[in-house]
Design a protein around this motif. Structure first.
Motif, PDB file in Angstrom:
ATOM      1  N   ALA A 179     -26.035 -43.023  -3.844  1.00 30.42           N
ATOM      2  CA  ALA A 179     -25.184 -43.821  -3.561  1.00 30.42           C
ATOM      3  C   ALA A 179     -25.865 -45.194  -3.183  1.00 30.42           C
ATOM      4  O   ALA A 179     -25.110 -46.202  -3.303  1.00 30.42           O
ATOM      5  N   LYS A 180     -27.070 -45.163  -2.635  1.00 30.65           N
ATOM      6  CA  LYS A 180     -27.847 -46.264  -2.481  1.00 30.65           C
ATOM      7  C   LYS A 180     -28.927 -46.763  -3.739  1.00 30.65           C
ATOM      8  O   LYS A 180     -29.886 -47.639  -3.185  1.00 30.65           O
ATOM      9  N   ASN A 181     -29.146 -45.844  -4.422  1.00 32.23           N
ATOM     10  CA  ASN A 181     -29.857 -46.065  -5.588  1.00 32.23           C
ATOM     11  C   ASN A 181     -31.253 -46.338  -5.201  1.00 32.23           C
ATOM     12  O   ASN A 181     -32.140 -46.894  -5.575  1.00 32.23           O
ATOM     13  N   THR A 182     -31.632 -45.179  -4.330  1.00 39.65           N
ATOM     14  CA  THR A 182     -32.711 -45.194  -3.661  1.00 39.65           C
ATOM     15  C   THR A 182     -33.697 -43.609  -3.490  1.00 39.65           C
ATOM     16  O   THR A 182     -32.622 -42.801  -3.387  1.00 39.65           O
ATOM     17  N   VAL A 183     -34.814 -43.849  -3.762  1.00 43.25           N
ATOM     18  CA  VAL A 183     -35.457 -42.464  -3.358  1.00 43.25           C
ATOM     19  C   VAL A 183     -36.396 -42.976  -2.505  1.00 43.25           C
ATOM     20  O   VAL A 183     -37.170 -43.870  -2.420  1.00 43.25           O
ATOM     21  N   TYR A 184     -36.821 -41.891  -1.595  1.00 44.13           N
ATOM     22  CA  TYR A 184     -37.721 -41.786  -0.330  1.00 44.13           C
ATOM     23  C   TYR A 184     -38.834 -40.859  -0.616  1.00 44.13           C
ATOM     24  O   TYR A 184     -38.778 -39.811  -1.246  1.00 44.13           O
ATOM     25  N   LEU A 185     -39.985 -41.280  -0.037  1.00 44.54           N
ATOM     26  CA  LEU A 185     -41.186 -40.319   0.181  1.00 44.54           C
ATOM     27  C   LEU A 185     -41.558 -40.256   1.664  1.00 44.54           C
ATOM     28  O   LEU A 185     -42.092 -41.387   2.109  1.00 44.54           O
ATOM     29  N   GLN A 186     -41.029 -39.410   2.306  1.00 39.98           N
ATOM     30  CA  GLN A 186     -41.704 -39.153   3.769  1.00 39.98           C
ATOM     31  C   GLN A 186     -43.023 -38.389   3.961  1.00 39.98           C
ATOM     32  O   GLN A 186     -43.017 -37.736   3.238  1.00 39.98           O
ATOM     33  N   MET A 187     -43.814 -39.230   4.403  1.00 39.05           N
ATOM     34  CA  MET A 187     -45.203 -38.930   4.543  1.00 39.05           C
ATOM     35  C   MET A 187     -45.600 -38.741   6.155  1.00 39.05           C
ATOM     36  O   MET A 187     -45.399 -39.347   6.803  1.00 39.05           O
ATOM     37  N   ILE A 188     -46.129 -37.534   6.261  1.00 39.71           N
ATOM     38  CA  ILE A 188     -46.565 -37.247   7.582  1.00 39.71           C
ATOM     39  C   ILE A 188     -47.934 -36.481   7.485  1.00 39.71           C
ATOM     40  O   ILE A 188     -48.396 -36.247   6.493  1.00 39.71           O
ATOM     41  N   SER A 189     -48.564 -36.374   8.726  1.00 39.82           N
ATOM     42  CA  SER A 189     -49.872 -36.076   8.852  1.00 39.82           C
ATOM     43  C   SER A 189     -50.878 -36.556   7.686  1.00 39.82           C
ATOM     44  O   SER A 189     -51.606 -35.911   7.018  1.00 39.82           O
ATOM     45  N   SER A 237     -32.483 -50.798  -9.632  1.00 33.99           N
ATOM     46  CA  SER A 237     -31.427 -51.723 -10.136  1.00 33.99           C
ATOM     47  C   SER A 237     -30.620 -50.915 -10.822  1.00 33.99           C
ATOM     48  O   SER A 237     -30.637 -49.680 -11.608  1.00 33.99           O
ATOM     49  N   GLY A 238     -29.279 -51.336 -11.142  1.00 33.71           N
ATOM     50  CA  GLY A 238     -28.426 -50.686 -12.333  1.00 33.71           C
ATOM     51  C   GLY A 238     -27.397 -49.823 -11.471  1.00 33.71           C
ATOM     52  O   GLY A 238     -27.431 -49.304 -10.294  1.00 33.71           O
ATOM     53  N   ARG A 239     -26.586 -49.206 -12.275  1.00 33.14           N
ATOM     54  CA  ARG A 239     -25.466 -48.281 -11.925  1.00 33.14           C
ATOM     55  C   ARG A 239     -25.563 -46.832 -12.264  1.00 33.14           C
ATOM     56  O   ARG A 239     -24.469 -46.093 -12.135  1.00 33.14           O
ATOM     57  N   THR A 240     -26.734 -46.580 -13.027  1.00 38.87           N
ATOM     58  CA  THR A 240     -27.045 -45.141 -13.582  1.00 38.87           C
ATOM     59  C   THR A 240     -27.956 -44.753 -12.793  1.00 38.87           C
ATOM     60  O   THR A 240     -28.619 -43.573 -13.549  1.00 38.87           O
ATOM     61  N   PHE A 241     -28.257 -44.725 -11.741  1.00 41.34           N
ATOM     62  CA  PHE A 241     -29.392 -44.384 -10.713  1.00 41.34           C
ATOM     63  C   PHE A 241     -29.428 -42.784 -10.853  1.00 41.34           C
ATOM     64  O   PHE A 241     -30.111 -41.808 -11.205  1.00 41.34           O
ATOM     65  N   SER A 242     -28.276 -42.013 -10.829  1.00 38.44           N
ATOM     66  CA  SER A 242     -28.220 -40.616 -10.607  1.00 38.44           C
ATOM     67  C   SER A 242     -28.558 -39.919 -12.037  1.00 38.44           C
ATOM     68  O   SER A 242     -28.770 -38.841 -12.165  1.00 38.44           O
ATOM     69  N   MET A 243     -28.603 -40.707 -13.254  1.00 40.84           N
ATOM     70  CA  MET A 243     -29.236 -40.136 -14.596  1.00 40.84           C
ATOM     71  C   MET A 243     -30.346 -40.017 -14.486  1.00 40.84           C
ATOM     72  O   MET A 243     -31.176 -39.305 -15.397  1.00 40.84           O
ATOM     73  N   TYR A 244     -31.287 -40.630 -13.754  1.00 37.86           N
ATOM     74  CA  TYR A 244     -32.838 -40.751 -13.500  1.00 37.86           C
ATOM     75  C   TYR A 244     -33.339 -39.613 -12.893  1.00 37.86           C
ATOM     76  O   TYR A 244     -33.001 -39.322 -11.802  1.00 37.86           O
ATOM     77  N   VAL A 245     -34.457 -38.894 -13.303  1.00 36.58           N
ATOM     78  CA  VAL A 245     -35.389 -37.980 -12.540  1.00 36.58           C
ATOM     79  C   VAL A 245     -36.356 -39.330 -11.981  1.00 36.58           C
ATOM     80  O   VAL A 245     -36.945 -39.912 -12.624  1.00 36.58           O
ATOM     81  N   MET A 246     -36.611 -39.021 -10.570  1.00 37.42           N
ATOM     82  CA  MET A 246     -37.383 -40.000 -10.137  1.00 37.42           C
ATOM     83  C   MET A 246     -38.845 -39.000  -9.813  1.00 37.42           C
ATOM     84  O   MET A 246     -38.746 -38.032  -9.150  1.00 37.42           O
TER      85      MET A 246
END
Length: 126
Positions: A75-85, A25-34
């Motif tokens: 831009a989408k305030n989202t972090v992903y974790l792609q997991m394979i194998s 949430s929020g508009r400062t996502f780019s300020m955060y280490v995820m």
């Protein structure tokens, strides 16, 4: 205080793939280490991966290196974790976390993260 909501967990067979998402949430996502952490039953929470504010740096636990990929879309305030194998030992609740400490970039220490999501279950069957 930023709020984090994970999604994308589920049941998958050994060797399968999943992509987790964490929306902030929020508009400062780019300020955060995820970061992504996981906790298996009876075990302590462990570091999985982290990404810097501008995606220039990433870090992975040795156990997932080469199989998991962290990315973010500010831009989408989202972090992903792609997991394979995926392996049965990847079974855990996966948590997304963030911090905004200005003098600290990516870190594997959970104590440094200020906000946490509620987690999403990943189960890998053998």
């Amino acid at each position: 205080q930023v709020q984090l909501v994970e999604s994308g967990g589920g049941l998958v067979q050994t060797g399968g793939s999943l992509t987790l998402s964490c929306a902030a949430s929020g508009r400062t996502f780019s300020m955060y280490v995820m970061g992504w952490f996981r906790q298996a039953p009876g075990k302590e929470r462990e570091f999985v991966s982290a990404i810097s504010r501008g995606s220039g740096s990433t870090r992975y636990a040795d156990s997932v290196k080469g199989r998991f990929t962290i990315s973010r879309d500010n831009a989408k305030n989202t972090v992903y974790l792609q997991m394979i194998s995926l392996k049965p030992e990847d079974t855990a609740v996966y948590f997304c976390a963030c911090h905004s400490r200005p003098l600290l970039s990516i870190t594997s220490s959970p104590e440094e993260y200020e906000s946490w999501g509620q987690g999403t279950q990943v189960t890998v069957s053998s």
